[in-house]
Design a protein around this motif. Structure first.
Motif, PDB file in Angstrom:
ATOM      1  N   ILE A  58       0.850  -1.188   0.000  1.00  0.00           N
ATOM      2  CA  ILE A  58       0.000   0.000   0.000  1.00  0.00           C
ATOM      3  C   ILE A  58       0.884   1.236   0.000  1.00  0.00           C
ATOM      4  N   ARG A  59       0.328   2.327  -0.452  1.00  0.00           N
ATOM      5  CA  ARG A  59       1.012   3.616  -0.479  1.00  0.00           C
ATOM      6  C   ARG A  59       0.135   4.628   0.244  1.00  0.00           C
ATOM      7  N   VAL A  60       0.652   5.209   1.305  1.00  0.00           N
ATOM      8  CA  VAL A  60      -0.098   6.179   2.103  1.00  0.00           C
ATOM      9  C   VAL A  60      -0.006   7.537   1.398  1.00  0.00           C
ATOM     10  N   MET A  61      -1.140   8.043   0.953  1.00  0.00           N
ATOM     11  CA  MET A  61      -1.148   9.265   0.147  1.00  0.00           C
ATOM     12  C   MET A  61      -1.280  10.536   0.990  1.00  0.00           C
ATOM     13  N   TYR A 155       2.088  12.497   0.363  1.00  0.00           N
ATOM     14  CA  TYR A 155       2.631  13.383   1.390  1.00  0.00           C
ATOM     15  C   TYR A 155       4.014  12.921   1.835  1.00  0.00           C
ATOM     16  N   TYR A 156       4.295  11.618   1.714  1.00  0.00           N
ATOM     17  CA  TYR A 156       5.541  11.059   2.225  1.00  0.00           C
ATOM     18  C   TYR A 156       6.596  10.838   1.147  1.00  0.00           C
ATOM     19  N   ASP A 157       6.345  11.317  -0.069  1.00  0.00           N
ATOM     20  CA  ASP A 157       7.312  11.120  -1.146  1.00  0.00           C
ATOM     21  C   ASP A 157       8.669  11.744  -0.824  1.00  0.00           C
ATOM     22  N   ASP A 158       8.659  12.956  -0.283  1.00  0.00           N
ATOM     23  CA  ASP A 158       9.902  13.695  -0.057  1.00  0.00           C
ATOM     24  C   ASP A 158      10.399  13.583   1.373  1.00  0.00           C
ATOM     25  N   ARG A 159       9.819  12.661   2.128  1.00  0.00           N
ATOM     26  CA  ARG A 159      10.232  12.484   3.518  1.00  0.00           C
ATOM     27  C   ARG A 159      11.002  11.180   3.623  1.00  0.00           C
ATOM     28  N   SER A 160      12.321  11.304   3.451  1.00  0.00           N
ATOM     29  CA  SER A 160      13.167  10.119   3.419  1.00  0.00           C
ATOM     30  C   SER A 160      13.286   9.499   4.807  1.00  0.00           C
ATOM     31  N   GLY A 161      13.725   8.285   4.818  1.00  0.00           N
ATOM     32  CA  GLY A 161      13.879   7.586   6.084  1.00  0.00           C
ATOM     33  C   GLY A 161      12.765   6.584   6.310  1.00  0.00           C
ATOM     34  N   ASP A 162      13.041   5.628   7.169  1.00  0.00           N
ATOM     35  CA  ASP A 162      12.075   4.583   7.477  1.00  0.00           C
ATOM     36  C   ASP A 162      11.286   4.937   8.724  1.00  0.00           C
ATOM     37  N   ILE A 185      -4.167 -15.819  14.840  1.00  0.00           N
ATOM     38  CA  ILE A 185      -3.883 -14.399  14.642  1.00  0.00           C
ATOM     39  C   ILE A 185      -2.407 -14.254  14.282  1.00  0.00           C
ATOM     40  N   ARG A 186      -2.111 -13.419  13.304  1.00  0.00           N
ATOM     41  CA  ARG A 186      -0.735 -13.181  12.873  1.00  0.00           C
ATOM     42  C   ARG A 186      -0.299 -11.765  13.273  1.00  0.00           C
ATOM     43  N   LEU A 187       0.934 -11.652  13.736  1.00  0.00           N
ATOM     44  CA  LEU A 187       1.513 -10.361  14.087  1.00  0.00           C
ATOM     45  C   LEU A 187       2.791 -10.139  13.272  1.00  0.00           C
ATOM     46  N   TRP A 188       3.147  -8.859  13.077  1.00  0.00           N
ATOM     47  CA  TRP A 188       4.400  -8.551  12.382  1.00  0.00           C
ATOM     48  C   TRP A 188       4.850  -7.142  12.743  1.00  0.00           C
ATOM     49  N   ASN A 189       6.004  -6.743  12.221  1.00  0.00           N
ATOM     50  CA  ASN A 189       6.577  -5.433  12.527  1.00  0.00           C
ATOM     51  C   ASN A 189       6.808  -4.667  11.224  1.00  0.00           C
ATOM     52  N   PRO A 190       5.804  -3.925  10.765  1.00  0.00           N
ATOM     53  CA  PRO A 190       5.922  -3.234   9.474  1.00  0.00           C
ATOM     54  C   PRO A 190       6.828  -2.014   9.533  1.00  0.00           C
ATOM     55  N   VAL A 191       7.376  -1.676   8.368  1.00  0.00           N
ATOM     56  CA  VAL A 191       8.196  -0.480   8.203  1.00  0.00           C
ATOM     57  C   VAL A 191       7.674   0.280   6.986  1.00  0.00           C
ATOM     58  N   MET A 192       7.418   1.559   7.136  1.00  0.00           N
ATOM     59  CA  MET A 192       6.957   2.391   6.021  1.00  0.00           C
ATOM     60  C   MET A 192       8.142   3.139   5.440  1.00  0.00           C
ATOM     61  N   LYS A 193       8.387   2.957   4.151  1.00  0.00           N
ATOM     62  CA  LYS A 193       9.499   3.598   3.458  1.00  0.00           C
ATOM     63  C   LYS A 193       8.947   4.544   2.405  1.00  0.00           C
ATOM     64  N   ASN A 194       9.129   5.843   2.620  1.00  0.00           N
ATOM     65  CA  ASN A 194       8.612   6.856   1.699  1.00  0.00           C
ATOM     66  C   ASN A 194       7.123   6.665   1.418  1.00  0.00           C
ATOM     67  N   GLY A 195       6.387   6.297   2.461  1.00  0.00           N
ATOM     68  CA  GLY A 195       4.947   6.160   2.340  1.00  0.00           C
ATOM     69  C   GLY A 195       4.471   4.805   1.875  1.00  0.00           C
ATOM     70  N   ILE A 196       5.388   3.893   1.559  1.00  0.00           N
ATOM     71  CA  ILE A 196       5.012   2.581   1.017  1.00  0.00           C
ATOM     72  C   ILE A 196       5.282   1.487   2.051  1.00  0.00           C
ATOM     73  N   ILE A 197       4.286   0.633   2.253  1.00  0.00           N
ATOM     74  CA  ILE A 197       4.423  -0.527   3.127  1.00  0.00           C
ATOM     75  C   ILE A 197       4.268  -1.772   2.273  1.00  0.00           C
ATOM     76  N   ARG A 198       5.300  -2.587   2.243  1.00  0.00           N
ATOM     77  CA  ARG A 198       5.255  -3.847   1.506  1.00  0.00           C
ATOM     78  C   ARG A 198       4.942  -4.971   2.492  1.00  0.00           C
ATOM     79  N   PHE A 199       3.812  -5.617   2.269  1.00  0.00           N
ATOM     80  CA  PHE A 199       3.365  -6.670   3.177  1.00  0.00           C
ATOM     81  C   PHE A 199       4.084  -7.976   2.874  1.00  0.00           C
TER      82      PHE A 199
END
Length: 240
Positions: A58-61, A155-162, A185-199
């Motif tokens: 997903i991409r957070v807009m 909004y997160y395109d120009d905000r570098s970093g994880d 139930i499944r749990l995980w530790n997501p990281v958003m990179k430049n607004g994108i979360i890869r599941f």
């Protein structure tokens, strides 16, 4: 990717509830949607038991913003409780997903028609979905439309970093998707990179906990009508 779709989902409010906040009645939303929430949105667009939806990314807009509201939950036993719910506000996400055939349902192998399901899925997406779209909870109405993943300004395109989002619910394992007679139930530790979360795929989740015993739903001649029978009941006949 084969059988893939790309779409945008948006709404005024969203509530992807952190389960830790449910016990006291003061619900608090996660900062981003869970895998299961996005899968549910795709299944509201189109669902068949013979296929399984896989959410890729997903991409957070829009910027992540929250708003608290005083809510009076429905209490069937009476009462007049006032609770505080914290929603995400003005949400918009791009999503890329695809489907695979459900190998745990060999009884439905006759319905493993790739082109048919892909065509219906894309047509249903253009129509805004076959069922109502909800962003985490029923009071949060959502809307879907096709898009090209990656197009447009986030909004997160120009905000570098994880951005590390901590431990979150990934999704739920049901018996007809795993072959095991239990709900997990499944749990995980997501990281958003430049607004994108890869599941990660469900089978790669290492934090899995059993919730309860459960048997897969049976589909057969006793609860499913064939197309031929439906046309016969309508008196329209079947085209060869």
């Amino acid at each position: 990717m084969r059988n893939s779709i790309e779409f945008e989902v948006y709404g005024q409010y969203a509530l992807f509830t952190d389960p830790l906040t449910k016990l006291g009645g003061e619900k608090l939303s996660y900062q981003v949607p869970t895998y299961q929430a996005m899968k549910g949105i795709v299944e509201s667009v189109y669902w068949k038991p013979s296929i399984m939806i896989v959410v890729d990314e997903i991409r957070v807009m829009n910027p992540i913003r929250m708003e608290s509201k005083g809510i009076r939950p429905m209490e069937y036993g009476g009462g007049n409780t006032l609770a505080n719910y914290t929603y995400l506000k003005d949400v918009r996400y791009q999503c890329r997903a695809h489907f695979i055939f459900n190998s745990h349902r060999p009884d439905l192998a006759y319905d493993w028609n790739e082109n048919k399901h892909h065509s219906i899925l894309k047509r249903s997406l253009r129509a805004g979905g076959r069922r109502d779209i909800f962003l985490g909870s029923r009071e949060c109405q959502g809307y879907v439309e096709p898009c090209v993943f990656g197009e447009g300004k986030s909004y997160y395109d120009d905000r570098s970093g994880d951005i590390y989002l901590g431990t979150m619910v990934h999704g739920i394992n049901y018996p007809d998707e795993t072959g095991r007679s239990q709900m997990e139930i499944r749990l995980w530790n997501p990281v958003m990179k430049n607004g994108i979360i890869r599941f990660i795929p469900p089978e790669e989740c290492t934090l899995v906990r059993k919730v309860s015993d459960m048997e897969p739903k049976h589909f057969g001649s006793d609860n499913v009508d064939s197309v031929e029978e439906l046309f016969t009941q309508l008196g329209e006949g079947v085209n060869p």
